[in-house]
Design an enzyme around this catalytic site. Sequence first.
Site, PDB file in Angstrom:
ATOM      1  N   SER A   1      28.726 -14.757  -0.817  1.00 21.30           N
ATOM      2  CA  SER A   1      28.564 -14.488  -2.235  1.00 21.30           C
ATOM      3  C   SER A   1      29.337 -13.223  -2.578  1.00 21.30           C
ATOM      4  O   SER A   1      29.453 -12.319  -1.759  1.00 21.30           O
ATOM      5  CB  SER A   1      27.075 -14.308  -2.546  1.00 21.30           C
ATOM      6  OG  SER A   1      26.906 -13.472  -3.660  1.00 21.30           O
TER       7      SER A   1
ATOM      8  N   HIS B   1       8.214 -38.416   0.891  1.00 24.42           N
ATOM      9  CA  HIS B   1       7.930 -37.503  -0.243  1.00 24.42           C
ATOM     10  C   HIS B   1       8.293 -36.058   0.102  1.00 24.42           C
ATOM     11  O   HIS B   1       7.716 -35.127  -0.468  1.00 24.42           O
ATOM     12  CB  HIS B   1       6.457 -37.561  -0.658  1.00 24.42           C
ATOM     13  CG  HIS B   1       5.915 -38.947  -0.799  1.00 24.42           C
ATOM     14  ND1 HIS B   1       5.935 -39.640  -1.981  1.00 24.42           N
ATOM     15  CD2 HIS B   1       5.378 -39.788   0.126  1.00 24.42           C
ATOM     16  CE1 HIS B   1       5.408 -40.859  -1.795  1.00 24.42           C
ATOM     17  NE2 HIS B   1       5.077 -40.956  -0.521  1.00 24.42           N
TER      18      HIS B   1
END
Length: 472
Positions: free
Chosen positions: A290, A169
């Site tokens: 970026s 999980h």
Amino acid sequence: MENRTGKEKQSYKKSKLWGGRFKEELSDSTERISSSIHFDYKLYRQDIRGTMAHAKMLQRIGILSKEELAAIVDELRKIEGEIEKGDFDFRPSLEDIHMNVESRLIERIGDAGRKVHTGRSRNDQIALDLRLYIRDESEEIKLLLKNLIALLVKLSSEYIDITMPGYTHLQVAQPVRLSHHLLAHAWNILRDIRRLNFTIDSCSDLPLGVGALAGVNYDNDREFLKMELNFKNITSNSMDTVSDRDFVLDFLYFSAVLGAHLSRFCEELVLWSTSEFGFITLSDKVTTGSSIMPQKRNPDLAELIRGKSGRLYGNLMSLLTTLKGLPLTYNRDLQEDKEPLFDSVDTIKLSLESMYEMVSTMRIEAGRMKRAVYTNFSTATDLADYLTKKGVPFRESHEIVGNIVRLCEEKSLDFFNLPFETIKKFSSHFGDDIMDILNPEGSTDMKASMGGTSPVEIRRQIELISKIIKEN
Ligand code: ARG
């Protein structure tokens, strides 16, 4: 490649090999939708190999003379050389790779070329070319898969001392060795090799020699073709043979499952390279910046491989949908099998090469992994097992350790800075030796059950998987 050239527009009627019964020219849109040469040129090697074998067979059964065969083989070699060099003029008006090669043969050697299509149809020709193509590409892909597994095995030997959290999980569950995690990916890629072998096997029946759909009026020698083209068996039903694309579906299914595996692996690399996890640093070679945020280092390569699973699933869906409801036997819809196939082949090869690059150049941040495995109660199950081995029923042990974890959380402590005296209050069975139990490395050493994460078991896996790769 352009769909059609001006020069061809004037001459295409004459050049169509099936033009005999037609008075009118094809409309422009029909010609454009018909033409597949801008993608099926990729089959030139397989097409030429198949035509050579067919010509040899025709000579054996007396349809071609030795001289004619020699001229055909010689010219086919020249054509192949020209295509390799980029000197071959592919003509969209000739539709596909089969017609382009055959027309050129006829143009250059005349009647011998006109005989080469005796007892053959493009329907069995394409069924052959596609099988040969998948076989050829699969061998290359298998090598790439093996290289990736070998890399994971090598890293697993090197990193056997590194312990990290194992997750369920996406919550810290139990300590594992990094090697065990990497090998988990190696095993699923090994299953991809199994699926690929199945695909190769599904291409092992010779389709050539069934003609358009019904068989041929010649005493053709399919046994010879089988040997010459290296097939294991010969297809038994001519109608099935020209309609069957199961072997393409098998390849596309293999690609889709591999795409899922690579995508899951990449997702972990994306996650592990975040500042929050910090388990790995991806190399500059595989990350990008970026245009606005100067600090960024983006895992684009991992994201692209993850994203490409979409087209791999789509390609499988595309052919399944094309095949649905097609009556026997050959229908032109089947021409739509090629672009998904070619796209999956290219996508798989590029993804596997990129994956290798990314994994072989990443830096493992063992300190970050260690911190994560030491601070998140990863050995709580071991502590419960400790009590159980001393006679406490497991459900009770579970409850006791749960209470200890709750106390730690309330006091913002972890197992390692909780005073031993406090732990002892929870059960009289706790002895001085619990520190060994709480230690994540020790925890992995104890997982010596078959398939567990102990170093002994990991070494056994490494040996086993290395042996299996050699045999495949
Ligand atoms: N280009 C065709 C294909 O890929 C070859 C077979 C054409 N056969 C035909 N009957 N038109 O399917």
